[in-house]
Write a protein that holds these residues in place. Sequence first.
Motif, PDB file in Angstrom:
ATOM      1  N   ALA A   3       0.837  -1.212   0.000  1.00  0.00           N
ATOM      2  CA  ALA A   3       0.000   0.000   0.000  1.00  0.00           C
ATOM      3  C   ALA A   3       0.866   1.253   0.000  1.00  0.00           C
ATOM      4  O   ALA A   3       0.536   2.261  -0.632  1.00  0.00           O
ATOM      5  CB  ALA A   3      -0.927  -0.012   1.208  1.00  0.00           C
ATOM      6  N   GLU A   4       2.006   1.211   0.699  1.00  0.00           N
ATOM      7  CA  GLU A   4       2.901   2.368   0.724  1.00  0.00           C
ATOM      8  C   GLU A   4       3.509   2.623  -0.656  1.00  0.00           C
ATOM      9  O   GLU A   4       3.667   3.760  -1.081  1.00  0.00           O
ATOM     10  CB  GLU A   4       4.022   2.163   1.748  1.00  0.00           C
ATOM     11  N   GLU A   5       3.850   1.554  -1.369  1.00  0.00           N
ATOM     12  CA  GLU A   5       4.412   1.723  -2.708  1.00  0.00           C
ATOM     13  C   GLU A   5       3.369   2.282  -3.669  1.00  0.00           C
ATOM     14  O   GLU A   5       3.670   3.122  -4.514  1.00  0.00           O
ATOM     15  CB  GLU A   5       4.955   0.393  -3.229  1.00  0.00           C
ATOM     16  N   ILE A   6       2.143   1.825  -3.524  1.00  0.00           N
ATOM     17  CA  ILE A   6       1.074   2.333  -4.386  1.00  0.00           C
ATOM     18  C   ILE A   6       0.805   3.802  -4.091  1.00  0.00           C
ATOM     19  O   ILE A   6       0.605   4.615  -4.999  1.00  0.00           O
ATOM     20  CB  ILE A   6      -0.202   1.493  -4.208  1.00  0.00           C
ATOM     21  N   GLY A  61       2.896   5.919  -3.076  1.00  0.00           N
ATOM     22  CA  GLY A  61       4.050   6.724  -3.453  1.00  0.00           C
ATOM     23  C   GLY A  61       4.930   7.121  -2.300  1.00  0.00           C
ATOM     24  O   GLY A  61       5.801   7.969  -2.454  1.00  0.00           O
ATOM     25  N   VAL A  62       4.720   6.540  -1.111  1.00  0.00           N
ATOM     26  CA  VAL A  62       5.558   6.893   0.031  1.00  0.00           C
ATOM     27  C   VAL A  62       6.971   6.400  -0.189  1.00  0.00           C
ATOM     28  O   VAL A  62       7.939   7.111   0.006  1.00  0.00           O
ATOM     29  CB  VAL A  62       4.957   6.312   1.335  1.00  0.00           C
ATOM     30  N   SER A  63       7.118   5.163  -0.610  1.00  0.00           N
ATOM     31  CA  SER A  63       8.444   4.653  -0.952  1.00  0.00           C
ATOM     32  C   SER A  63       8.427   4.356  -2.447  1.00  0.00           C
ATOM     33  O   SER A  63       7.846   3.374  -2.879  1.00  0.00           O
ATOM     34  CB  SER A  63       8.773   3.391  -0.150  1.00  0.00           C
ATOM     35  N   PRO A  64       9.009   5.250  -3.265  1.00  0.00           N
ATOM     36  CA  PRO A  64       8.886   5.117  -4.714  1.00  0.00           C
ATOM     37  C   PRO A  64       9.575   3.862  -5.239  1.00  0.00           C
ATOM     38  O   PRO A  64      10.601   3.435  -4.733  1.00  0.00           O
ATOM     39  CB  PRO A  64       9.554   6.379  -5.257  1.00  0.00           C
ATOM     40  N   VAL A  65       8.962   3.264  -6.216  1.00  0.00           N
ATOM     41  CA  VAL A  65       9.522   2.106  -6.888  1.00  0.00           C
ATOM     42  C   VAL A  65      10.661   2.604  -7.768  1.00  0.00           C
ATOM     43  O   VAL A  65      10.524   3.605  -8.461  1.00  0.00           O
ATOM     44  CB  VAL A  65       8.435   1.410  -7.735  1.00  0.00           C
ATOM     45  N   PRO A  66      11.825   1.935  -7.775  1.00  0.00           N
ATOM     46  CA  PRO A  66      12.926   2.416  -8.609  1.00  0.00           C
ATOM     47  C   PRO A  66      12.553   2.372 -10.092  1.00  0.00           C
ATOM     48  O   PRO A  66      11.975   1.407 -10.558  1.00  0.00           O
ATOM     49  CB  PRO A  66      14.071   1.452  -8.303  1.00  0.00           C
ATOM     50  N   VAL A  67      12.868   3.454 -10.795  1.00  0.00           N
ATOM     51  CA  VAL A  67      12.556   3.582 -12.205  1.00  0.00           C
ATOM     52  C   VAL A  67      13.862   3.607 -12.976  1.00  0.00           C
ATOM     53  O   VAL A  67      14.789   4.339 -12.618  1.00  0.00           O
ATOM     54  CB  VAL A  67      11.760   4.888 -12.458  1.00  0.00           C
ATOM     55  N   PRO A  68      13.981   2.804 -14.045  1.00  0.00           N
ATOM     56  CA  PRO A  68      15.204   2.855 -14.853  1.00  0.00           C
ATOM     57  C   PRO A  68      15.410   4.252 -15.417  1.00  0.00           C
ATOM     58  O   PRO A  68      14.441   4.935 -15.761  1.00  0.00           O
ATOM     59  CB  PRO A  68      14.945   1.844 -15.968  1.00  0.00           C
ATOM     60  N   PRO A  69      16.668   4.710 -15.513  1.00  0.00           N
ATOM     61  CA  PRO A  69      16.907   6.075 -15.995  1.00  0.00           C
ATOM     62  C   PRO A  69      16.473   6.290 -17.436  1.00  0.00           C
ATOM     63  O   PRO A  69      16.264   7.407 -17.846  1.00  0.00           O
ATOM     64  CB  PRO A  69      18.421   6.252 -15.834  1.00  0.00           C
ATOM     65  N   THR A  70      16.303   5.239 -18.217  1.00  0.00           N
ATOM     66  CA  THR A  70      15.922   5.414 -19.616  1.00  0.00           C
ATOM     67  C   THR A  70      14.456   5.733 -19.790  1.00  0.00           C
ATOM     68  O   THR A  70      14.027   6.110 -20.857  1.00  0.00           O
ATOM     69  CB  THR A  70      16.229   4.135 -20.404  1.00  0.00           C
ATOM     70  N   MET A  71      13.652   5.609 -18.732  1.00  0.00           N
ATOM     71  CA  MET A  71      12.225   5.871 -18.879  1.00  0.00           C
ATOM     72  C   MET A  71      11.898   7.351 -18.799  1.00  0.00           C
ATOM     73  O   MET A  71      10.794   7.765 -19.112  1.00  0.00           O
ATOM     74  CB  MET A  71      11.440   5.100 -17.828  1.00  0.00           C
ATOM     75  N   GLY A  72      12.831   8.186 -18.357  1.00  0.00           N
ATOM     76  CA  GLY A  72      12.613   9.617 -18.332  1.00  0.00           C
ATOM     77  C   GLY A  72      11.618  10.074 -17.286  1.00  0.00           C
ATOM     78  O   GLY A  72      11.031  11.134 -17.402  1.00  0.00           O
ATOM     79  N   VAL A  73      11.415   9.292 -16.237  1.00  0.00           N
ATOM     80  CA  VAL A  73      10.461   9.645 -15.200  1.00  0.00           C
ATOM     81  C   VAL A  73      11.242  10.008 -13.946  1.00  0.00           C
ATOM     82  O   VAL A  73      12.159   9.310 -13.554  1.00  0.00           O
ATOM     83  CB  VAL A  73       9.518   8.460 -14.911  1.00  0.00           C
ATOM     84  N   ALA A  74      10.882  11.087 -13.323  1.00  0.00           N
ATOM     85  CA  ALA A  74      11.557  11.509 -12.100  1.00  0.00           C
ATOM     86  C   ALA A  74      10.677  11.177 -10.906  1.00  0.00           C
ATOM     87  O   ALA A  74       9.455  11.209 -10.991  1.00  0.00           O
ATOM     88  CB  ALA A  74      11.839  13.001 -12.134  1.00  0.00           C
ATOM     89  N   THR A  75      11.287  10.854  -9.787  1.00  0.00           N
ATOM     90  CA  THR A  75      10.519  10.589  -8.577  1.00  0.00           C
ATOM     91  C   THR A  75      10.176  11.902  -7.907  1.00  0.00           C
ATOM     92  O   THR A  75      10.666  12.956  -8.278  1.00  0.00           O
ATOM     93  CB  THR A  75      11.328   9.699  -7.610  1.00  0.00           C
TER      94      THR A  75
END
Length: 192
Positions: free
Chosen positions: A64-67, A69-83
């Motif tokens: 529930a915390e990940e959903i 956004g409390v603890s962000p899921v790691p995003v690969p740098p190639t996706m262009g999404v910032a936390t």
Amino acid sequence: MRGWWVISMLALAGCGEHQGLNPNYRFGATPYGEYLAARETALTRGSDPAQIIPIALPAKAPTAEEIAGVSPVPVPPTMGVATRRLVARKPASQAAARGLPVTSTGPYPGSTPVLVRYAFAAGHAPGTAIHARPQGSAARAAAACARYAGTDAAQMAFLAAGGPRLDPLGLDPDGDGFVCGWDPAPFRTAQP
């Protein structure tokens, strides 16, 4: 002979089932494999297949915390999404660092307008031929310039069409990169 060998190897490679790393989707002696066999049998006999698809552990669902956004899921740098923890950088910082003036009004405050950027990039004076325009004609340029509301609009259209290197609109017969009497001098001063 070699072609037959390649075809036979491809045929042998296509005979095997997908043996990926996920244990949930292997066809062998797994609960999912047994489900697939039972499902095929049920479908061929016309009966209803099982409604529950078994999975093998480890299967990890987000917490529930990940959903939230409390603890962000790691995003690969190639996706262009910032936390959320990253702070957006102001676009004016690059322009100001290079000494370009930035605007505080208009649709994009904190940015450098295209004509200002071009005026600083093209440091030469109007009338200085930089690009060869063998097919350029002053009469054709005058007729083309008449289609625009002003010199700024004509210069923007010229730059958008590939100028100053290219002149497909026929606006720059002298090859200086400034069209329809556009003067870069007012744009080379500080903008409000």
